[in-house]
Design a protein around this motif. Structure first.
Motif, PDB file in Angstrom:
ATOM      1  N   ARG A 169       2.153   2.579  -3.525  1.00 59.66           N
ATOM      2  CA  ARG A 169       1.323   2.692  -4.488  1.00 59.66           C
ATOM      3  C   ARG A 169       1.538   3.628  -5.497  1.00 59.66           C
ATOM      4  O   ARG A 169       1.414   3.280  -6.671  1.00 59.66           O
ATOM      5  N   ARG A 192      -7.081   7.279  -5.297  1.00 64.60           N
ATOM      6  CA  ARG A 192      -6.003   7.488  -4.213  1.00 64.60           C
ATOM      7  C   ARG A 192      -6.415   8.312  -3.315  1.00 64.60           C
ATOM      8  O   ARG A 192      -5.942   8.122  -1.991  1.00 64.60           O
ATOM      9  N   TYR A 242       1.815   9.145   1.684  1.00 59.49           N
ATOM     10  CA  TYR A 242       2.793   8.218   1.305  1.00 59.49           C
ATOM     11  C   TYR A 242       4.192   8.357   1.960  1.00 59.49           C
ATOM     12  O   TYR A 242       5.258   8.004   1.484  1.00 59.49           O
ATOM     13  N   GLU A 294      -7.771   6.853 -11.232  1.00 60.61           N
ATOM     14  CA  GLU A 294      -7.133   6.215 -10.321  1.00 60.61           C
ATOM     15  C   GLU A 294      -6.530   7.285  -9.355  1.00 60.61           C
ATOM     16  O   GLU A 294      -6.329   7.108  -7.996  1.00 60.61           O
ATOM     17  N   ILE A 300       1.935   2.426  -9.316  1.00 63.31           N
ATOM     18  CA  ILE A 300       0.873   2.957 -10.258  1.00 63.31           C
ATOM     19  C   ILE A 300       1.463   3.778 -11.205  1.00 63.31           C
ATOM     20  O   ILE A 300       1.354   3.470 -12.566  1.00 63.31           O
ATOM     21  N   PRO A 316       0.909  -1.318  -0.020  1.00 63.76           N
ATOM     22  CA  PRO A 316      -0.140  -0.048  -0.013  1.00 63.76           C
ATOM     23  C   PRO A 316       0.938   1.302  -0.075  1.00 63.76           C
ATOM     24  O   PRO A 316       0.481   2.247  -0.583  1.00 63.76           O
TER      25      PRO A 316
END
Lengths: 329, 536
Positions: free
Chosen positions: B189, B257, B262, B253, B193, B186
């Protein structure tokens, strides 16, 4: 060091201003044309500049540049491409008795906007261990059920096949042409190939027994691996003759050096230059007074179709639609 | 609104113009559809190619994920025999143009290739071998060609994640593999992506590789409209449709998100590697070796095999000149694209409004457009501008002037920005996500602001991302063909131009040597990057 560099730059600039220059936009591989242009330069002192790209982008480039294009000549393979350039108004009609004398009438534009410079024959090839030449006759015969599961073809995306089918349309009309191409599809041994060489190798390996390709691919392949069991058969000798196409060129509408461009084209079609131009890729000279290279001549004389190659352009869209309809990928 | 509040948006809009102008040329065609061509395409082309394209996106998408992510995890947190080698070697397929890989792989696998020939010579038949020229075959090849994007970015994510997060996971009772699923994956990501988006954009824009497999995708309809029906307008309309679809997917996407963070917890101390033992170590080495062999070693061997028969003709001073120009061009483009991507990403961080974000997304769409179409989109406005300038200044210009801007290196480099901004941006933007707001605050308290803040805080923390971006852009420019052909200054023939010249008339074997040169030149930054990683 610096003054020398400056002097060199001035020399370079003024040099390019005085020496005559011809600029070619070309989709023909540089290695096939550069050697002969070097000869021209040596003989005449004319500086020939070559810009290579694909046909489509080159034509868009000419269109976008309009009257400010640096290009004097557009050079491509396949009459369909040349016809398209003419259709887009990118070329200029040229009155040249020399070109008209050197190039047979069916291998140049009826409006004199482009001229074939080498001839490329597209004919039949067969596995010599599985097929006797006597079993072969014509392109349309390959649609006969007797070849079921034995035929290899290159993709219909390649303009050479589009031109071949376009010429069928000119000769046979839409109904018969569609029947022929449909018959080919029914006879395919495997999915169509991305290029002629792969297809010829497949015939040699026995994946299939017959196929259609341009002769120079065969020439190159046999030069590399002379023992391959692949033979050349001249198609439709009892009919209109084998299908031929050209690589060729035309003078651009806004050529800065039109005279120089015409002179170069005339030279390229001359007896002196024709062998250089055609032999380097094992093609046939367009000038009938010139003999092909010995290894090309060894495939024997043949009757070629006299239908004007401009049909490859006028009927290309119809040909593509037809091939899509019958599922020729 | 005040300038200070507007300036980052102005920066983003300005950058996006580089892509927006060529895209406008492409989208401008939308008003005038050619009914006859469209109805033919709808009847005989679109249903099949849409399905094909869907399969390809699903197949390559899951393929690059399933190969790229586990390999990145493996080399990031475990130790096994050969790890140091595979860490950088697994990036190498990036250096090989997809169409070259497709051609050489197919050369090995098909009926006439050495494997099936051997089978026939030995067992008399090879008919049971499934055809490589199939949906499965093309998915495998494109996966092998494009997985390095995911691998490279995911590895960046895992190696900058910091041990703290995983340690917290472990203290909560997660094993290392559970930690992968619940924490590492996770948190990686944006990187994963980003890599998958690049791989899929390249898949959608690819024509060369799928054409070798005779696998018709959306690009096939674009080229058919242009080259067979001579309708560039229809080609542009189809390309517009393609770009719109990509934009919608990317946007979707991003919204999914949401506002998740992150950032790393604690210092970016590298994870302690867990030494694999026994069959696990053997398995890890075998897996990495298998991917390396299929995606790089085999096609290279095939290329060398071809090159041996032609090197006499091709190995000359010209080749050295092609190599030199390719290197110089790729280096300049990599530096410029990375700089622009950095600016873009930083501006996005300073201005998080929706419209700013939308323009930033548009700026990276050039990667999804088939190269030849984008090349026209770049060239047309430049030629128009040149014509206008020549018209205005004709009294001052020397007689016979045909170009002012076109055919200059500057235009060529700008065209590469339009094409490859997505590549540079994905690596840098993902790294930007790692920088926390509290880090910025701390720096501000210490008295840093404005450009000094960016130079002292962001730039050092982004080094890894910037280098990755430069590496990917470098090798991409090295391989790039249509824009190079269309915008290069006269005489600027590179390795890919040479490959074009040779393959234009089907001389694939002679193209092997310049192709090897591209691969070797692509090795240089890969090795430099791995050195830098090791010393860091």
């Amino acid at each position: 060091m610096k003054p020398m560099l400056l002097a060199a730059m001035i020399a370079a600039i003024s040099g390019s201003a005085f020496a005559e220059e011809v600029v070619i936009y070309s989709s023909r591989g540089e290695q096939l044309i550069k050697p002969i242009l070097d000869v021209y330069k040596k003989e005449t002192g004319v500086d020939v500049k070559l810009v290579s790209d694909k046909e489509g982008p080159l034509m868009e480039r000419l269109r976008a540049e309009g009257s400010n294009t640096p290009a004097d000549i557009l050079m491509t393979v396949d009459a369909g491409n040349l016809w398209q350039a003419s259709n887009m108004g990118l070329l200029k009609a040229v009155k040249s008795p020399t070109l008209n004398a050197n190039i047979p009438v069916h291998l140049r534009d009826p409006k004199n906007e482009w001229f074939g410079l080498s001839v490329r024959a597209r004919t039949l090839f067969y596995n010599t261990q599985k097929v006797k030449p006597g079993q072969l006759s014509s392109y349309e015969d390959l649609a006969d059920p007797k070849w079921k599961g034995k035929l290899c073809l290159r993709t219909s995306k390649k303009v050479y096949n589009q031109s071949l089918v376009a010429m069928f349309l000119a000769e046979y009309g839409p109904v018969k042409t569609e029947r022929i191409v449909k018959g080919w599809m029914d006879n395919l041994a495997t999915d169509v190939f991305p290029d002629d060489t792969k297809m010829l190798e497949a015939i040699a390996a026995g994946q299939c027994e017959v196929g259609i390709a341009n002769t120079y691919y065969y020439g190159r392949l046999m030069k590399k691996t002379p023992n391959l069991p692949v033979g050349l058969f001249w198609a439709n000798q009892n009919g209109k003759g084998s299908h031929v196409n050209v690589s060729g060129a035309g003078v651009t509408r806004y050529a800065k050096n039109e005279k120089g461009a015409v002179k170069l084209l005339e030279w390229l079609s001359s007896a002196k230059a024709q062998n250089l131009y055609a032999d380097v890729d094992m093609e046939y000279p367009v000038n009938t007074k010139v003999k092909p290279a010995p290894e090309v001549a060894a495939w024997g004389p043949f009757k070629s179709s006299l239908i004007n190659v401009s049909n490859a352009g006028t009927r290309q869209a119809d040909a593509v639609k037809l091939m899509d309809r019958v599922g020729y990928k | 609104m005040q300038w200070s509040a507007m300036r980052w948006r102005v920066v983003v809009v300005f950058i996006s113009l580089v892509t927006l102008i060529p895209l406008s040329v492409i989208f401008a065609s939308i008003g005038s559809p050619d009914a006859a061509i469209w109805s033919h395409l709808i009847d005989y082309q679109l249903p099949g190619i849409l399905l094909n394209t869907l399969w390809l996106v699903l197949g390559v998408g899951s393929g690059v994920f399933l190969i790229g992510v586990p390999l990145a995890w493996l080399v990031s947190v475990y130790d096994f025999p050969g790890r140091r080698f595979f860490t950088w070697a697994l990036m190498l397929p990036l250096a090989m143009p997809a169409y070259v890989m497709a051609f050489s792989q197919l050369g090995l696998l098909e009926f006439t290739g050495p494997i099936q020939t051997w089978l026939r010579d030995t067992y008399g038949t090879s008919s049971w071998v499934p055809s490589a020229r199939s949906t499965g075959g093309v998915i495998v090849i494109l996966t092998l060609a494009f997985y390095p994007y995911v691998y490279l970015l995911a590895r960046n994510a895992f190696s900058t994640m910091g041990r703290r997060a995983l340690e917290v996971g472990q203290s909560l009772g997660l094993s290392r593999s559970q930690g992968f699923w619940r924490v590492a994956l996770p948190m990686a990501r944006p990187w994963i992506i980003g890599g998958m988006t690049l791989a899929l954009m390249e898949t959608l824009a690819d024509f060369g590789a799928v054409a070798i497999f005779n696998y018709d995708t959306f690009t096939n309809a674009i080229y058919k409209a242009w080259f067979s029906f001579f309708s560039l307008d229809t080609a542009k309309q189809l390309a517009s449709l393609l770009v719109t679809m990509v934009f919608v997917l990317v946007w979707f996407e991003q919204s999914a998100r949401g506002r998740r963070a992150y950032t790393q917890a604690g210092r970016a101390a590298p994870l302690p590697r867990l030494r694999l033992g026994g069959w696990r170590a053997v398995g890890a080495t075998l897996l990495a070796a298998l991917v390396f062999a299929l995606a790089f070693a085999l096609p290279v061997v095939q290329l060398v095999f071809w090159a041996v028969s032609v090197w006499v003709e091709e190995l000359n001073a010209d080749l050295a000149a092609y190599v030199g120009r390719s290197l110089l061009l790729s280096l300049m483009a990599a530096a410029l694209v990375a700089a622009v991507a950095l600016l873009l990403s930083y501006a996005q961080r300073r201005d998080k409004r929706m419209t700013t974000h939308a323009f930033a997304k548009i700026a990276t769409l050039g990667y999804a457009v088939p190269g030849t179409v984008l090349a026209v989109g770049v060239f047309v406005p430049i030629a128009w501008l040149d014509n206008a300038l020549i018209d205005v200044f004709k009294d001052w210009l020397p007689e016979g002037t045909t170009a002012i801007l076109k055919g200059t290196l500057l235009i060529m480099l700008l065209a590469f920005v339009a094409r490859f901004l997505a590549v540079g941006h994905s690596a840098i933007d993902a790294a930007m996500h790692r920088i926390t707001a509290s880090q910025e605050e701390a720096a501000r308290i210490l008295g840093y602001s404005g450009w000094r803040l960016a130079a002292r805080l962001h730039l050092p923390l982004l080094t890894g991302g910037i280098l990755t971006a430069m590496l990917m852009v470098f090798v991409d420019v090295m391989k790039e063909m249509p824009i190079t052909l269309m915008t290069r200054p006269f005489g600027w023939d590179t390795l890919s131009v040479r490959i074009f010249n040779l393959t234009a008339e089907g001389q694939w074997d002679r193209a092997a040597l310049p192709a090897i040169a591209i691969v070797l030149a692509g090795l240089i930054p890969v090795i430099l990057l791995s050195r830098q990683k090791d010393s860091a």
